[in-house]
Enzyme design. Structure first.
Site, short mmCIF file in Angstrom:
data_model
loop_
_atom_site.label_atom_id
_atom_site.label_comp_id
_atom_site.label_asym_id
_atom_site.label_seq_id
_atom_site.Cartn_x
_atom_site.Cartn_y
_atom_site.Cartn_z
N GLN A 9 0.72 -1.27 -0.04
CA GLN A 9 -0.06 0.15 -0.06
C GLN A 9 0.90 1.33 -0.13
OE1 GLN A 9 -3.27 -0.91 2.28
NE2 GLN A 9 -4.22 0.98 2.54
N SER A 87 4.34 -6.61 2.99
CA SER A 87 2.69 -6.30 3.28
C SER A 87 1.51 -7.02 2.60
CB SER A 87 2.35 -5.13 3.83
OG SER A 87 1.33 -4.95 4.45
N LEU A 88 1.04 -6.32 1.90
CA LEU A 88 -0.01 -6.68 0.68
C LEU A 88 0.57 -7.35 -0.24
CD1 LEU A 88 -2.74 -6.22 -1.27
CD2 LEU A 88 -1.58 -4.18 -1.60
N ARG A 112 -9.27 -8.87 2.55
CA ARG A 112 -8.38 -8.41 3.49
C ARG A 112 -8.57 -6.92 3.66
NH1 ARG A 112 -2.91 -6.12 3.09
NH2 ARG A 112 -1.52 -6.92 4.52
N HIS A 195 -0.58 -3.86 10.83
CA HIS A 195 0.51 -4.63 11.43
C HIS A 195 0.65 -4.56 13.04
CE1 HIS A 195 1.42 -6.17 7.51
NE2 HIS A 195 1.34 -4.92 7.06
N GLN A 244 0.25 -12.29 9.52
CA GLN A 244 0.78 -11.06 9.00
C GLN A 244 0.29 -9.75 9.32
OE1 GLN A 244 0.25 -8.83 5.50
NE2 GLN A 244 1.90 -9.93 4.44
#
Length: 291
Positions: A9, A87-88, A112, A195, A244
């Site tokens: 992101q 991440s993503l 998500r 996170h 995650q």
């Protein structure tokens, strides 16, 4: 050895993916399939929408995923020796190396995004970038704020760590970081504390979706944000993917392990150049490029 890395992101930009759509018939087909799966024309927002429209989590995450994955699928001789995503981006990496099917990856990313959006509404929270302070010092300051939730969230590169937590917690932490000598302690324009433990409601929702999705053995190892090491075992990949959302993104450590395992060339696959910059800071000798 080459390592393909996939952004998270923040890498989005208006007009992203448009050229790909207009010049490649496979890309067009996949983008249209995505519109169908999502139930709205995400391509209209990606190609013609404003930066503001692109910034909504439920648009941003699928948009970056689509741009990254379709770029990989339309690249002739796409043969990674290893993959990783920030991440993503981990979901993009898992479609690129064949662990997840395109449709399943997109559905998971969409779920998500919605689950994270909801978690943000339950617990108003935020993130901040801390520049020029040792990781250990940042960890120590976060741990010292016991009355609020504040945790290290993204280990991006040496001297750049993003923290995540309650609005009040981030405010207190930024003051303390500056006092400790941070060059900058900068609140980020994000919708919530990604996170961190505040994402627990989203983690529970995503866990159900992940457990119901078919995962296959990939063509190469994935270096996951949670474990930072080469993973090929399907069950382990699932567990790391579930963990995650509430655990930190250990990007620095993942890149270091990829280098240790023989990666000399890092190719960023997706919008922007953020990861190329981070890889260079983590390992200046690495060759970096973008697709």
């Amino acid at each position: 050895m080459n390592a393909f890395v996939f952004p998270g992101q923040g890498a989005q930009f208006p007009g992203m993916g448009k050229e790909l759509y207009e010049t490649n018939s496979l890309a067009k087909e996949l983008f249209e399939k995505a519109n169908e799966i999502l139930g709205f024309r995400i391509t209209d927002i990606m190609f013609e929408g404003s930066a503001e429209e692109l910034k909504q989590t439920q648009v941003t995450q699928p948009a970056i995923f689509l741009h990254s994955v379709i770029l990989a699928k339309c690249t002739p001789d796409f043969k990674p020796d290893m993959v990783a995503g920030h991440s993503l981006g981990e979901f993009s990496a898992l479609v690129a190396n064949g662990v997840l099917a395109f449709e399943d990856g997109l559905r998971l990313v969409h779920q998500r995004a919605l689950a994270m959006q909801e978690a943000c509404e339950i617990n108003p929270s935020t993130m901040a970038a801390i520049l020029g302070l040792a990781d250990e010092k940042v960890e120590e300051i976060c741990a010292s704020i016991s009355e609020e939730i504040v945790v290290p969230a993204n280990y991006n590169c040496p001297g750049q760590l993003v923290i995540s937590g309650s609005n009040k917690g981030i405010e207190i932490a930024c003051e303390k970081m500056k006092e400790a000598g941070a060059k900058r302690a900068l609140p980020l324009p994000v919708g919530g504390a990604f996170h961190s433990p505040l994402m627990e409601p989203a983690r529970e929702k995503l866990q159900k979706a992940i457990e119901m999705t078919q995962f296959s053995v990939g063509s190469c190892p994935v270096y996951q944000n949670v474990s930072t090491t080469a993973v090929t075992d399907v069950n382990e990949i699932k567990e790391n993917l579930i963990a995650q959302l509430t655990a930190p993104v250990k990007w620095t450590q993942s890149v270091q392990n990829m280098v240790k395992d023989g990666a000399t060339e890092f190719i960023e696959c997706g919008p922007g150049k953020v990861l190329q910059g981070l890889v260079k800071k983590i390992h200046p000798e690495a060759q970096v490029s973008g697709l």
